[in-house]
Design an enzyme around this catalytic site. Structure first.
Site, short mmCIF file in Angstrom:
data_model
loop_
_atom_site.label_atom_id
_atom_site.label_comp_id
_atom_site.label_asym_id
_atom_site.label_seq_id
_atom_site.Cartn_x
_atom_site.Cartn_y
_atom_site.Cartn_z
N HIS A 251 0.80 -1.23 0.00
CA HIS A 251 0.00 0.00 0.00
C HIS A 251 0.83 1.28 0.00
CE1 HIS A 251 0.98 0.13 4.31
NE2 HIS A 251 0.68 1.41 4.25
C1 UD1 Z 1 -2.14 6.06 5.20
C2 UD1 Z 1 -0.85 6.67 5.76
C3 UD1 Z 1 0.27 5.62 5.76
C4 UD1 Z 1 -0.17 4.36 6.46
C5 UD1 Z 1 -1.49 3.86 5.90
C6 UD1 Z 1 -1.99 2.71 6.71
C7 UD1 Z 1 -0.52 9.06 5.31
C8 UD1 Z 1 0.17 10.06 4.48
N1 UD1 Z 1 -0.40 7.79 4.93
O1 UD1 Z 1 -1.87 5.73 3.85
O2 UD1 Z 1 1.39 6.14 6.43
O3 UD1 Z 1 0.81 3.38 6.28
O4 UD1 Z 1 -2.47 4.92 5.96
O5 UD1 Z 1 -2.90 1.92 6.02
O6 UD1 Z 1 -1.15 9.41 6.28
N2 UD1 Z 1 -9.12 4.60 0.84
C9 UD1 Z 1 -10.35 4.00 0.78
N3 UD1 Z 1 -10.99 3.71 1.95
C10 UD1 Z 1 -10.48 4.01 3.16
C11 UD1 Z 1 -9.22 4.62 3.22
C12 UD1 Z 1 -8.55 4.91 2.05
O7 UD1 Z 1 -10.86 3.72 -0.30
O8 UD1 Z 1 -11.12 3.70 4.19
C13 UD1 Z 1 -8.40 4.87 -0.41
C14 UD1 Z 1 -8.74 6.20 -1.05
O9 UD1 Z 1 -8.70 6.03 -2.44
C15 UD1 Z 1 -7.59 7.07 -0.61
C16 UD1 Z 1 -6.43 6.10 -0.59
O10 UD1 Z 1 -7.00 4.89 -0.15
O11 UD1 Z 1 -7.37 8.15 -1.48
C17 UD1 Z 1 -5.30 6.51 0.31
O12 UD1 Z 1 -5.75 6.73 1.64
P1 UD1 Z 1 -4.91 7.68 2.62
O13 UD1 Z 1 -5.48 7.62 3.99
O14 UD1 Z 1 -4.74 9.03 2.01
O15 UD1 Z 1 -3.49 7.05 2.62
P2 UD1 Z 1 -3.04 5.53 2.83
O16 UD1 Z 1 -2.40 5.08 1.56
O17 UD1 Z 1 -4.16 4.75 3.39
N1 UDP Z 2 -3.72 -5.14 9.09
C1 UDP Z 2 -4.99 -5.64 9.26
N2 UDP Z 2 -5.67 -6.09 8.16
C2 UDP Z 2 -5.14 -6.04 6.90
C3 UDP Z 2 -3.83 -5.52 6.75
C4 UDP Z 2 -3.15 -5.07 7.86
O1 UDP Z 2 -5.49 -5.71 10.39
O2 UDP Z 2 -5.82 -6.45 5.96
C5 UDP Z 2 -3.00 -4.65 10.28
C6 UDP Z 2 -1.64 -5.28 10.47
O3 UDP Z 2 -1.75 -6.50 11.16
C7 UDP Z 2 -0.90 -4.21 11.26
C8 UDP Z 2 -1.49 -2.93 10.72
O4 UDP Z 2 -2.72 -3.28 10.10
O5 UDP Z 2 -1.22 -4.31 12.63
C9 UDP Z 2 -0.57 -2.32 9.72
O6 UDP Z 2 -1.20 -1.30 9.06
P1 UDP Z 2 -0.81 -0.84 7.59
O7 UDP Z 2 -0.04 -1.90 6.89
O8 UDP Z 2 -2.05 -0.35 6.96
O9 UDP Z 2 0.07 0.46 7.87
P2 UDP Z 2 1.59 0.73 8.30
O10 UDP Z 2 1.93 -0.13 9.46
O11 UDP Z 2 2.44 0.46 7.10
O12 UDP Z 2 1.59 2.17 8.61
#
Ligand code: UD1
Ligand code: UDP
Length: 361
Positions: free
Chosen positions: A206
């Site tokens: 992601h």
């Molecule tokens: C965010 C964090 C990242 C973290 C990740 C955990 C920032 C800059 N990034 O990244 O550090 O590792 O969360 O998962 O804060 N979207 C959905 N549904 C949701 C959420 C997101 O469809 O419930 C989609 C949307 O298209 C959105 C994209 O995911 O534009 C990105 O979501 P966003 O929260 O901006 O960043 P993440 O990639 O999730």
């Molecule tokens: N996780 C989860 N379901 C999923 C993928 C990840 O519960 O389908 C959990 C994972 O076990 C960990 C956390 O989400 O505890 C990590 O989050 P993510 O990878 O979104 O973000 P990051 O740690 O890179 O910021």
């Protein structure tokens, strides 16, 4: 003591679940929970509140997805209102997302002290949005709770006064110890997917540097398809990555050989991690959890903040490179490594208790 906690993204729900449990069991602690709404799909948010028994947020700001500036700006405005209204003693923020930075910035401008959980992590890659969020949050925080000695050393080098730095261990390690048994007893995801323990690879992708660069995305998914020739590759796909792959019409080319599933709740994720033969990921949290469960990890990045996992021989960085990914998994199949106990690296599972004690006057 009144504490406003800011959360908004998946990993923050898991970290806050560990700390909130201790906080709410402590005398004289009043926690006000603010959900920014950065993550909002049921399987990216509600599922964690339900299964980890996180209290319902006192405020849900409903910010949703947007560009960095727009998203962070709207959060700032919403959090500022809450902080003005509730006048807390502390604002508590977690990790390195836009919700973290917005919480810290809103608080410090109102002269409310900030406590940062998971402080001091550095990738030294300023093109990562998370790196900017961490560096800025650490600079304005009054209490910096670090998971490792390496993280504390980064802060010292950046001139943060020693008195503000508290090495407490990793709150995700606390969570892994607390929920591991529950995950074993209450989930059936392996049976549902027809998986046998130690005979599949678990993958997550992601990180923006991978999803937003077509070359890196192609390399990663070409590599995963090659791994799937050896054993099933289970991929709980983050919505960010799904939207990009579907939007570019690459579903068939990238995902056809993978066991594709929607994001799962934490307990199912732990069950999948614990029984995997290997994990490949660009997630920070998942790299660490692989280490906690002594499952070898192949990380789809050029650097990691969790350097201990690499030094311990439990994690290898392959960047976004199909050949390196496939070869790394093939080597693990030929020579499965003996992995160390995670205990000494990330504390003893009492990080949350140390944090609450430090916050207690
Ligand atoms: C965010 C964090 C990242 C973290 C990740 C955990 C920032 C800059 N990034 O990244 O550090 O590792 O969360 O998962 O804060 N979207 C959905 N549904 C949701 C959420 C997101 O469809 O419930 C989609 C949307 O298209 C959105 C994209 O995911 O534009 C990105 O979501 P966003 O929260 O901006 O960043 P993440 O990639 O999730
Ligand atoms: N996780 C989860 N379901 C999923 C993928 C990840 O519960 O389908 C959990 C994972 O076990 C960990 C956390 O989400 O505890 C990590 O989050 P993510 O990878 O979104 O973000 P990051 O740690 O890179 O910021």
């Amino acid at each position: 003591m009144k504490i406003v906690t800011i959360i908004g993204a998946r990993p923050q729900f898991i970290k806050a679940a560990a700390v909130s449990r201790v906080l709410r069991a402590s005398d004289g602690m009043d926690e006000i929970l603010v959900h920014t709404g950065q993550h909002y799909d049921a399987n990216m948010s509600d599922v964690f509140f339900d299964e980890l028994e996180i209290p319902r947020p006192d405020y849900h700001l409903g910010i949703g997805s947007a560009s960095h500036g727009a998203q962070t700006g709207r959060m700032l405005e919403g959090i500022e209102q809450v902080v003005l209204e509730r006048q807390p003693d502390w604002v508590l923020v977690y990790g390195d997302t836009n919700s973290t930075l917005a919480g810290a910035l809103a608080a410090v401008k109102l002269h409310i002290p900030v406590a940062h959980v998971e402080a001091g992590l550095r990738s030294f890659n300023r093109r990562m949005p998370e790196e900017i969020n961490r560096v800025l949050t650490d600079q304005v925080s009054d209490l910096l709770f670090t998971p490792t000695e390496v993280a504390s050393a980064h802060l010292r080098r950046e001139g943060i006064p020693e008195a503000r730095i508290h090495l407490v261990g990793d709150v995700m390690y606390d969570a892994s110890l607390f929920y591991r048994e529950k995950a074993r007893q209450q989930t059936h995801i392996l049976a549902r997917l027809g998986l046998t323990p130690q005979s599949y690879v678990l993958a997550t992708v992601h990180r923006a540097e991978n999803t937003d660069d077509p070359h890196r995305l192609r390399e990663i998914f070409t590599g995963l398809q090659r791994v799937a020739e050896h054993m099933p590759v289970v991929l709980p796909l983050h919505p960010r990555t799904r939207h990009i792959i579907e939007g570019q019409g690459l579903t068939e080319q990238y995902l056809s050989r993978l066991t594709l599933i929607d994001p799962v709740g934490y307990l199912e994720m732990v069950a999948l991690e614990e029984s995997a033969f290997a994990i490949t990921t660009d997630s920070g949290g998942v790299q660490k959890e692989a280490f906690f469960y002594r499952v070898p990890c192949v990380t789809l990045r050029d650097e990691t903040e969790w350097v201990e996992t690499v030094e311990a021989g439990a994690n290898q960085l392959v960047g976004a490179d199909a050949d390196r990914l496939a070869h790394a998994i093939e080597r693990l199949i030929d020579h499965p490594p003996a992995l160390p106990d995670p205990g000494p690296y990330y504390g003893e599972g009492h990080a949350s208790t140390h944090i609450v004690h430090t916050l207690t006057p």
